[in-house]
Design an enzyme around this catalytic site. Structure first.
Site, PDB file in Angstrom:
ATOM      1  N   TRP A 102       0.772  -1.257   0.221  1.00 41.18           N
ATOM      2  CA  TRP A 102       0.101   0.068   0.118  1.00 41.18           C
ATOM      3  C   TRP A 102       0.816   1.393  -0.054  1.00 41.18           C
ATOM      4  CZ3 TRP A 102      -4.503  -0.997  -2.057  1.00 41.18           C
ATOM      5  CH2 TRP A 102      -5.104  -2.276  -1.530  1.00 41.18           C
ATOM      6  N   ASP A 172      -1.721   6.623   6.057  1.00 43.23           N
ATOM      7  CA  ASP A 172      -2.899   5.787   5.813  1.00 43.23           C
ATOM      8  C   ASP A 172      -3.100   4.696   7.043  1.00 43.23           C
ATOM      9  OD1 ASP A 172      -4.474   3.742   4.631  1.00 43.23           O
ATOM     10  OD2 ASP A 172      -2.931   3.174   3.022  1.00 43.23           O
ATOM     11  N   LYS A 196     -12.217  -1.952   6.480  1.00 45.29           N
ATOM     12  CA  LYS A 196     -11.466  -2.771   7.514  1.00 45.29           C
ATOM     13  C   LYS A 196     -11.989  -2.702   8.972  1.00 45.29           C
ATOM     14  CE  LYS A 196      -8.992  -3.150   3.733  1.00 45.29           C
ATOM     15  NZ  LYS A 196      -7.828  -2.413   3.381  1.00 45.29           N
TER      16      LYS A 196
HETATM   17  C1  LIG Z   1      -7.450  -1.929   2.100  1.00 43.56           C
HETATM   18  C2  LIG Z   1      -6.202  -0.746   2.083  1.00 43.56           C
HETATM   19  C3  LIG Z   1      -6.120   0.134   1.115  1.00 43.56           C
HETATM   20  C4  LIG Z   1      -7.108   0.519   0.014  1.00 43.56           C
HETATM   21  O1  LIG Z   1      -8.157   0.783   0.159  1.00 43.56           O
HETATM   22  P1  LIG Z   1      -9.294   0.867  -0.878  1.00 43.56           P
HETATM   23  O2  LIG Z   1     -10.547   1.430  -0.069  1.00 43.56           O
HETATM   24  O3  LIG Z   1      -9.672  -0.352  -1.610  1.00 43.56           O
HETATM   25  O4  LIG Z   1      -9.056   1.867  -1.995  1.00 43.56           O
HETATM   26  C5  LIG Z   1      -4.951   1.259   1.145  1.00 43.56           C
HETATM   27  N1  LIG Z   1      -4.292   1.147   2.139  1.00 43.56           N
HETATM   28  C6  LIG Z   1      -4.458   0.044   3.182  1.00 43.56           C
HETATM   29  C7  LIG Z   1      -3.405   0.130   4.338  1.00 43.56           C
HETATM   30  C8  LIG Z   1      -5.396  -0.990   3.205  1.00 43.56           C
HETATM   31  O5  LIG Z   1      -5.391  -1.944   4.062  1.00 43.56           O
END
Ligand SMILES: *Cc1c(COP(=O)(O)O)cnc(C)c1O
Length: 361
Positions: A102, A172, A196
């Protein structure tokens, strides 16, 4: 029918109380004669729903008036673009710490729009099995971006990086958002895809310091401009109304649970069952990352062979546990243990792991 124990990495398990409350509200929301899905986003009823969700985010993290909360669309993946577009100013370098897939995607977006990017640290040398303890910022950083939990590789930042106060720290937090208390004041911008830890897929929660908003690059395309979303309370266009309502229910569940301290205690217990089983298996199960950097959210491990891993995943499924296959890029197994995963699920998985080892070890 019984519900399964859901170890999926995302979209992921939701609290049963939340699903039941949504079910009760679905057909006729609070006697209004319609569902939240059918409501105008300009109605006072929806305004109350989104205001309640904002207030809960602020309460849970103890945020003051110096922060804005937004519910945007396009997922965390669009934040990879919006962050450099808004904050990677001319003449400075956007700094990133690369701790996995990511992070790499976030870095790639900044480069795609031609921003100067500096990699302050990376754990790629050992296939992202650890969190760097030191970093080298560039001379003139516009910000530092980190990924606080690496969903695919199974590592987690257990500390906040110490950097000079005048450099905005951006994170993030998609996969460990609201999983533990954090010193939020250290962060200028936090974003997390809801799917998540705080709801279904369809919205991304953005927490942003007003002082950072003031420094955003002006004149950006409307939907990519944080200031436009902030000025309009995330209602510039039609937001993901029903998803935001669902996030509000999950936030209420977190508050009723006792807040982040209690949530964190519960998460530690759950991860403990599984990590202890791995560590006491005499090498039958192998954790894939450094112990001190193990994620409490995404537990990654290997078995002695790929055949056994496949059997493990399919036998677990027969026993009511789903989502244990590792990410396609890394293989192996992964048990995601987000906030709403019941304690009983983690306990059941650890017992299953012991039994599987007795039969196949
Ligand atoms: C799942 C995830 C993403 C991507 O998220 P989307 O909503 O599918 O764009 C980005 N960063 C992390 C750390 C993730 O776990």
């Amino acid at each position: 029918m019984e519900r399964v124990y859901n170890f999926n990495a995302g979209p992921a398990v939701l609290p049963e109380e939340v699903l039941l409350e949504a079910q009760a509200d679905l057909f006729n929301y609070k006697g209004m004669g319609l569902s939240v899905m059918e409501m105008s986003h300009r109605s006072k009823e929806f305004q109350a729903i989104i205001d309640d969700a904002y207030a809960r985010v602020k309460r849970i993290y103890g945020l003051g008036d110096d922060y804005e909360v937004l519910f945007l669309q396009g997922g965390a993946s669009l934040q990879f673009l919006m962050v450099p577009l808004n904050f990677a100013v001319e003449g400075k370098e956007a700094n990133y710490i690369n701790t996995g897939q990511w992070s790499k995607k976030a870095i790639a977006e900044a480069k795609k729009i031609g921003k100067a990017v500096h990699i302050a640290a990376s754990s790629e040398d050992r296939n992202f099995a650890y969190i760097p303890r030191s970093w080298q910022l560039s001379d003139n950083p516009s910000y530092l971006h980190i990924t606080t939990n690496n969903t695919i590789f199974g590592t987690e930042w257990k500390f906040d990086p110490d950097i000079p106060e005048d450099i905005p720290l951006i994170a993030d937090m998609s996969s460990n958002f609201m999983s533990k208390p954090i010193d939020i004041q250290k962060y200028s911008l936090v974003y997390a895809g809801a799917q998540k830890n705080v709801g279904p897929a369809g919205t991304v929660v953005v927490i942003i310091k007003k002082s950072l908003l003031e420094k955003a690059i002006p004149g950006l395309p409307t939907m990519l401009d944080y200031n436009i979303h902030a000025k309009n309370g995330s209602l510039y266009n039609t937001p993901a109304c029903f998803i935001i309502y669902m996030v509000g229910l999950v936030l209420k569940w977190i508050e009723n649970f006792g807040g982040l301290k209690k949530i964190a205690e519960n998460n530690k217990l759950k991860a403990g069952y599984i990590y202890d089983t791995i560590d006491e298996s005499n090498g039958f199960y192998r954790g894939t990352v450094d112990k001190e950097d193990r994620s409490l959210m995404n537990i990654t491990f290997r078995l002695p062979s790929e055949e056994l891993e496949e059997l493990f995943v399919s036998e677990a499924k027969k026993n009511g546990m789903i989502g244990l296959k590792g990410h396609r890029d890394v293989g192996g197994c992964r048990a995601s243990c987000y906030n709403s995963l019941p304690l009983k699920a983690a306990k059941t998985l650890s017992e299953f792991m012991k039994e599987f080892q007795r039969q196949h070890g």
